[in-house]
Enzyme design. Sequence first.
Site, PDB file in Angstrom:
ATOM      1  N   GLU A 178       1.505   7.410 -26.410  1.00  0.00           N
ATOM      2  CA  GLU A 178       1.367   8.589 -27.267  1.00  0.00           C
ATOM      3  C   GLU A 178       1.679   8.230 -28.715  1.00  0.00           C
ATOM      4  O   GLU A 178       2.703   7.615 -29.009  1.00  0.00           O
ATOM      5  CB  GLU A 178       2.296   9.703 -26.780  1.00  0.00           C
ATOM      6  CG  GLU A 178       2.043  11.048 -27.440  1.00  0.00           C
ATOM      7  CD  GLU A 178       2.688  12.202 -26.684  1.00  0.00           C
ATOM      8  OE1 GLU A 178       2.170  12.571 -25.601  1.00  0.00           O
ATOM      9  OE2 GLU A 178       3.713  12.727 -27.159  1.00  0.00           O
TER      10      GLU A 178
ATOM     11  N   HIS B  90      15.387  12.453 -18.201  1.00  0.00           N
ATOM     12  CA  HIS B  90      14.391  11.420 -18.495  1.00  0.00           C
ATOM     13  C   HIS B  90      13.089  12.028 -18.989  1.00  0.00           C
ATOM     14  O   HIS B  90      12.140  11.310 -19.284  1.00  0.00           O
ATOM     15  CB  HIS B  90      14.143  10.547 -17.265  1.00  0.00           C
ATOM     16  CG  HIS B  90      13.078  11.051 -16.339  1.00  0.00           C
ATOM     17  ND1 HIS B  90      13.110  12.312 -15.763  1.00  0.00           N
ATOM     18  CD2 HIS B  90      11.941  10.466 -15.877  1.00  0.00           C
ATOM     19  CE1 HIS B  90      12.050  12.474 -14.995  1.00  0.00           C
ATOM     20  NE2 HIS B  90      11.326  11.374 -15.038  1.00  0.00           N
TER      21      HIS B  90
END
Length: 470
Positions: A199, A389
Site C-alpha cells: 500500500e 496487529h
Amino acid sequence: MKSIQHGSNHHEVALSHGQLHVFANSQVFESFEAKVYEMANNNLRIPRNVYMSYTPDAHVGIGTCIGTTAVWNMKDGFVSPSIVGSDIGCGMRVHTTPLHKRDIQNKDVRRALIKAIEKYVPTNERTNTHYMDIDLMSVVQHGLKGLPESYVPDEQWITHVEESTFKFESSYLEQLPAKILKYAHGQLGTLGGGNHFIEIQYLEVEAAQKDIAAKWGLFDGQVVVMIHSGSRAWGAMLGQEFTKVFRSAMYNWGVENPDRNLIYAPIASEEGQTYLNLMYAALNFAVSNRHMIAYGVREAFREVFGSGLEMPVLYDLMHNYALKEFHRNQPMLVHRKGATRALPPGHFLNTPAYKETGHPALIPGSMGTSSYIMVGREEGIKNFYSICHGAGRARSRKATKELVTVDQFEQSLKVGTDDEILVNHRSLQTILDECPQAYKDVDQIIDSVVGASLADVVAVCKPMAVIKGV
C-alpha cells in the site's frame, strides 16, 4: 461470565479454565461473540499457562483466535502451532520516501507506480519469483544475512528489523518435507493473496509525537510504502504437516481438547523442539520475503522517479510467531497470533537503532481506511508488550460477499474522485472479501490500545494506492 476492570480498557474475564485479559474499549468489548471466549477457554486447558490475552482486533480463527497472546515458561511450558498461526512469520514492513503526497496526487503517476510494482513484485500465485539466483537454503538458515550483497541496498535494510536472523539448529531441516522446499523455491519476493498487500500511503504526524517522528525521519505528507506478507507456502505447509504430527502425539499421550484444531506439545518434547526449530526457519523465510518484496518496490519507484531515489527501511516486524523472551526475570515462550510486539523506549529487546525511542509498531487498517505507526509504552508490560496487529475481521469472507455490494466498496475507495484510492484490479468483485466493510472499525481498535496505555500513535497513514495479490 464475570469480568474485573483493571483501569481503562483492560478487562480480566474469568473462564472455567483460567483468566483471560481483554484489552478493548466498551464498544469493542461488547461486540465480542461468545465463540471467542469459548476458544479462549479451550486454549486455557493447555497446562501451566502463565498468561493469555486478546487485543481488540481479536476474532475467531482456527484453533485459536487471531489477536491472542499466550505465554508459558520455557522450562516446563508448551508450544502450540495453533497459537502461532498458519502463516508463520506474517508481518508488516514500512519504507519511507523523500516524496510528498502532492508528488503522487496525479492518478496517472499512481497508476504508473502500480504498473511498475506489478512488474517487479509477482502478485499472481502462478508467477515465480524474479530472484531464482538466491540460494533458498542460505536464506532459510541465515535470514537476511543469507541474501547476496547485491540485494541489500545498505546496512539499514538489515538493522531496522525486529530480527534479521532467527537462530536455530540447522540439523532439524533434515526433517523438512521435500514438498515444502519445492513450493517455496519460487516464492521468495512474491506477495501472496488474501489480506496481503502493498500500500502506498501518506502520513499525518501526531502533534504530540513530532519529536519521535522526526527522529524516525517522518514528516507530514510524506509518502511511505506499507507491506504485509509472510512465509507463503513454507509456513502454511509447515503448519499443515505439524498439525498431523501434533495430533498423533496428543493421541498417543491421551491428551484431548474439545477443539481438535487446537494442537500443542511440551516445549521440551521431540515434537515441540522440531516445530520450534523449523518455525524459526520459516521466520527467516518470511522476513527475507518481505525484504525482497520491498527491493522490488524500490526498483519500481526508481523506474518512475529516477535511479537516485532511496527508500530507507522504517521497520519490519512480525505478528505470527512464538519467541523466547525474558519476562519476570525468567525465559518465557511468548506466542503472538495476530498480535504485534510494541517495546517501549529503553527496553533491552529493542534493536540498537530504536533503543532510545522504542521501535515503530506497524498497524494496518483495511483497504480504504487509515493505518497507524505507533510506539509502545512502558505500561505495555502488563500485556507482555503486545498490541493489535490490524483492524481484525468483523465478518467472514463468505458473509462479506453476501452482505456488501461492489457499489459500497467503490464508495469506500472514493472511486471517481480526485482522492480515489487506486487498486490494481480491474474488477473490485475479485477482492470484495477484503473490502473495509469486512473489518472492524480500525479507529476503535486503536482507541482501545491507546486507552489501555499499551502504545501511542506517532503517525496516521492514509492510503492512496493498493496492490493486492490473486
